[in-house]
Scaffold this motif. Structure first.
Motif, PDB file in Angstrom:
ATOM      1  N   CYS A  36      55.923  41.724  23.331  1.00  0.00           N
ATOM      2  CA  CYS A  36      57.009  42.606  23.766  1.00  0.00           C
ATOM      3  C   CYS A  36      56.544  44.067  23.751  1.00  0.00           C
ATOM      4  O   CYS A  36      56.022  44.556  22.746  1.00  0.00           O
ATOM      5  CB  CYS A  36      58.209  42.439  22.855  1.00  0.00           C
ATOM      6  N   CYS A  40      60.219  45.671  19.568  1.00  0.00           N
ATOM      7  CA  CYS A  40      59.878  44.799  18.436  1.00  0.00           C
ATOM      8  C   CYS A  40      58.379  44.528  18.280  1.00  0.00           C
ATOM      9  O   CYS A  40      57.904  44.270  17.179  1.00  0.00           O
ATOM     10  CB  CYS A  40      60.648  43.482  18.525  1.00  0.00           C
ATOM     11  N   CYS A  62      61.914  38.594  25.727  1.00  0.00           N
ATOM     12  CA  CYS A  62      61.943  38.838  24.283  1.00  0.00           C
ATOM     13  C   CYS A  62      63.260  38.387  23.664  1.00  0.00           C
ATOM     14  O   CYS A  62      64.335  38.710  24.157  1.00  0.00           O
ATOM     15  CB  CYS A  62      61.750  40.328  23.980  1.00  0.00           C
ATOM     16  N   CYS A  69      65.703  45.053  22.016  1.00  0.00           N
ATOM     17  CA  CYS A  69      64.708  45.137  23.073  1.00  0.00           C
ATOM     18  C   CYS A  69      65.418  44.997  24.421  1.00  0.00           C
ATOM     19  O   CYS A  69      66.260  44.124  24.582  1.00  0.00           O
ATOM     20  CB  CYS A  69      63.659  44.050  22.896  1.00  0.00           C
TER      21      CYS A  69
HETATM   22 ZN   LIG Z   1      61.092  42.722  21.745  1.00  0.00          ZN
END
Ligand SMILES: [Zn+2]
Ligand SMILES: [Zn+2]
Length: 217
Positions: A36, A40, A62, A69
């Motif tokens: 990601c 994160c 994600c 996110c």
């Molecule tokens: Zn993420």
């Protein structure tokens, strides 16, 4: 207007070559599981394996920290779409940590719906939307199998349903507007579904650059 609906077709082996949501990705040798690029930094979750005309679309989103996110945004880094060649793909082992796999593998069959827009009651202000009409029509089919509402897992090809033009993603390589490839719906049950935040997922592709993109409405 023709729409190729993707319909839930029972479970499948995790490494099956059929169109499916869940299971493990099939990727070329040397493939590295995507990380990601939003907040994160964990591994993305594998959503779908979608064979198309010139390859296989492989969709990752994600899910390590949903909401934090920006997985709804094509440029956030919190999702990733690959267009792999069809040949010599092999199952990829998921990273040991992070939210990487869906709890179930769901096979997809395609069902082509042909609709004449004139036959529909088009008293709406909005122009008829091919995907919306096809999806609604499927829900009205009499035969009950898995629970009609959620059998529709999306569609392949056609045009994006009710998406603002300014949300059409540009190819990161050539900067042209990308071509629409698929809709994704969450899926058959809350336990096995892709988490799209209750929204419709859109998959785009640049066939020339073999780049993909994902966003939700
Ligand atoms: Zn993420
Ligand atoms: Zn491109």
């Amino acid at each position: 207007m023709q729409t190729t609906l993707m319909i839930y077709d029972g479970t499948a082996p995790a490494d099956s070559g059929v169109p499916r949501t869940g299971g493990v990705p099939l990727a070329p040798a040397g493939f590295t599981w995507p990380i990601c690029g939003s907040s994160c930094g964990g591994p993305l979750q594998f959503f779908a394996h979608l064979p198309v005309e010139d390859g296989v679309l492989s969709v990752f989103v994600c899910q390590n920290d949903p909401g934090a996110c920006e997985s709804w945004d094509a440029t956030s880094g919190a999702n990733r779409v690959y267009l792999f060649p069809r040949e010599e793909l092999q199952p990829v082992e998921a990273p040991a940590t992070g939210v990487t796999l869906l709890p179930a593998t769901s096979a997809i069959r395609t069902h082509v719906v042909t609709l004449d827009p004139a036959e529909d009651d088009d008293h709406d202000e909005l122009a008829p939307d091919a995907y919306d009409l096809a999806r609604s029509g499927w829900k009205r089919e009499p035969e009950e199998r898995f629970g009609k509402q959620r059998e529709v897992l999306g569609s392949l090809g056609g045009s994006p349903s009710y998406l603002e033009d300014d949300r059409l993603p540009a190819c990161p390589a050539c900067t042209d507007t990308m071509e629409f490839a698929a809709h994704l719906e969450e899926g058959i049950s809350a336990q096995s579904a892709m988490n799209l935040g209750g929204r419709l997922g859109y998959v785009f592709v640049c066939r020339a650059c073999r780049e993909g993109a994902f966003l939700t409405d």
